[in-house]
Enzyme design. Structure first.
Site, PDB file in Angstrom:
ATOM      1  N   ASP A 422       0.858  -1.187   0.000  1.00  0.00           N
ATOM      2  CA  ASP A 422       0.000   0.000   0.000  1.00  0.00           C
ATOM      3  C   ASP A 422       0.895   1.238   0.000  1.00  0.00           C
ATOM      4  O   ASP A 422       1.547   1.547   1.004  1.00  0.00           O
ATOM      5  CB  ASP A 422      -0.905  -0.037   1.229  1.00  0.00           C
ATOM      6  CG  ASP A 422      -1.940   1.076   1.232  1.00  0.00           C
ATOM      7  OD1 ASP A 422      -1.760   2.061   0.489  1.00  0.00           O
ATOM      8  OD2 ASP A 422      -2.933   0.961   1.980  1.00  0.00           O
ATOM      9  N   HIS A 423       0.909   1.941  -1.118  1.00  0.00           N
ATOM     10  CA  HIS A 423       1.823   3.078  -1.268  1.00  0.00           C
ATOM     11  C   HIS A 423       1.397   4.284  -0.432  1.00  0.00           C
ATOM     12  O   HIS A 423       2.150   5.268  -0.319  1.00  0.00           O
ATOM     13  CB  HIS A 423       1.930   3.482  -2.741  1.00  0.00           C
ATOM     14  CG  HIS A 423       3.285   3.987  -3.131  1.00  0.00           C
ATOM     15  ND1 HIS A 423       4.228   4.406  -2.231  1.00  0.00           N
ATOM     16  CD2 HIS A 423       3.856   4.157  -4.348  1.00  0.00           C
ATOM     17  CE1 HIS A 423       5.315   4.797  -2.850  1.00  0.00           C
ATOM     18  NE2 HIS A 423       5.130   4.671  -4.152  1.00  0.00           N
TER      19      HIS A 423
END
Length: 452
Positions: A422-423
């Site tokens: 999850d950036h």
């Protein structure tokens, strides 16, 4: 006195379930605690016990219905708990149809035998083809549903095996179990299917597919209700895709030395009843790396503006089952040794595939591993199991030419790895450092054996 039997609490957050099988019929005498139906909730199947004993007067649901917690589903005429259950009243059952042949079981392709829990990054479709009647076969009376329930209720088989047997038209009371303590396993049901297919007379005619009279304008179709687990998977995948900006890093780990250790140790493990695969080493490597990289083991709460760092390491293992992808987790994997992880993994995989697990087993994970290698393939872009923030997919290890010391080329066993993250929370550098640490453990397996 009439007593209502209601759907009990099915687990935290579980409000309803679909009726897979009714195990009693009107007029049956039942006892308190006796299973009366099998329910499918979001990801688990559960047996619902009777809360009272008596004679079944009415059943207020049918197979395929959705029932909710607290709903009255069966009415019984109760009797004192110390009094023996009355004998069922003999009633004239409808004569079985003489002209309708027994549906011929449709042969199903057996699952490949793999040493590790097989998983995919996206759940495989759960399909059950309608069972067509044979065109030319000696008519045999079809057993009444109540008779089938009575004959197979005490059979040693898990919910998943019972469901599979129903789909292929096999009566479990006629199946010889070869599992532990005579328990029926999938291969036992498939053997009955194969034997029935082999006994079918040659030239018996053409089987016409059942299409339920439906057409989409291009050809015949058949329509089935979407299983509850597939609905849940669809919602979770949509939630992950639309809320979690995902990036995937790809890399390889040299597991040549790890494989040598595994091969030299697997006989000792087998003597203790444990199958030693690569997965316990991978789980331990990931667990140790998560301790050193807490951001990968966290989740985010945007509404509260918070990052929730997990002080525990619970590794979810994506397992491919007949019903869809199920992700139970191994609790506190970082505190376990390789033998303990191997035992826990074997018990978990067999329990999930037999349907013997609880909803609680699917909760509380902090990171997920998806093992595509047991089926095949190399790299993929796995979907993050939100609210977790990362998932690691491993492919099938394969021998490759690799440049080693002194610029020499050697054949090494390489494990492909795909890390999705999850950036919003994890930057590329943090993801790369975490993956490098996992690879470091796998390439120096003695560190895993000494880790505590």
């Amino acid at each position: 006195m009439s007593v209502e039997i209601k759907i009990p609490e099915l687990g935290e957050g579980v409000e309803s379930g679909d009726v897979l099988e009714l195990m009693v019929a009107e007029g049956d005498a039942i006892e308190k605690g006796q299973p009366i139906m099998e329910l499918e909730t979001d990801k688990a199947t559960v047996m619902v016990p009777s809360s009272a004993g008596g004679v079944v007067k009415s059943i207020n649901c049918a197979e395929g219905d959705t029932v909710t917690v607290g709903q009255a589903v069966i009415i019984v005429e109760g009797f004192e708990s110390g009094e023996p259950a009355p004998e069922p009243v003999a009633t004239a059952a409808p004569a079985p149809p003489q002209a309708e042949p027994v549906p011929e079981p449709v042969a199903a392709t057996p699952e490949p035998s793999t040493p590790e829990p097989a998983a995919t990054s996206t759940p495989p479709p759960a399909t059950a083809a309608p069972v067509p009647p044979p065109a030319a076969a000696t008519p045999t009376p079809v057993a009444e549903p109540s008779a089938l329930v009575e004959s197979s209720a005490d059979v040693a088989a898990g919910p998943a095996i019972r469901r599979f047997a129903r789909e292929v038209g096999v009566d479990l009371s006629n199946v010889q179990g070869t599992g532990e303590n005579g328990r029926i396993v999938r291969e036992d049901v498939l053997k009955v299917v194969r034997d029935g297919s082999a006994a079918r007379p040659a030239g018996g005619g053409t089987v016409t597919p059942a299409v339920d009279g439906e057409s989409d304008g291009y050809g015949p179709v058949h329509i089935e209700k979407m299983p509850k687990i597939r609905q849940t998977i669809a919602r979770k995948m949509h939630e992950s895709w639309t809320t979690c900006p995902r990036v995937t890093n790809f890399d390889d780990a040299d597991v040549t030395r790890l494989e040598e250790i595994r091969q030299s140790s697997k006989a000792d493990y087998a003597a203790e009843g444990v199958k030693l695969t690569t997965m316990p080493f991978l789980i331990k490597a990931v667990a140790m790396a998560l301790r050193a990289h807490p951001t990968i083991n966290a989740s985010i709460d945007l509404d509260a503006g918070q990052i929730i760092y997990k002080d525990y390491v619970n590794i979810g293992i994506a397992i491919d089952t007949e019903r869809g992808l199920v992700v139970p987790n191994i609790r506190s994997a970082d505190k376990m040794g390789i033998p303990d992880i191997a035992r826990a993994l074997g018990d978990m995989a067999s329990g999930v595939r037999d349907g013997n697990f609880a909803v609680e087993d699917l909760r509380g994970g902090s990171f997920t591993i998806s093992n595509l290698g047991a089926i095949g393939g190399t790299y993929s872009t796995p979907i993050i199991n939100t609210p977790e923030t990362a998932i690691l997919l491993v492919g099938r290890s394969r021998k490759m030419p690799v440049v080693v010391d002194n610029d020499e080329v050697a054949v090494r066993l390489m494990m492909p790895m795909s890390l999705s993250y999850d950036h919003r929370l994890i930057d590329g550098g943090a993801a790369a450092r975490f993956l490098n640490e996992v690879i470091g453990y796998l390439e120096s397996p003695s560190r895993l054996l000494l880790a505590i």
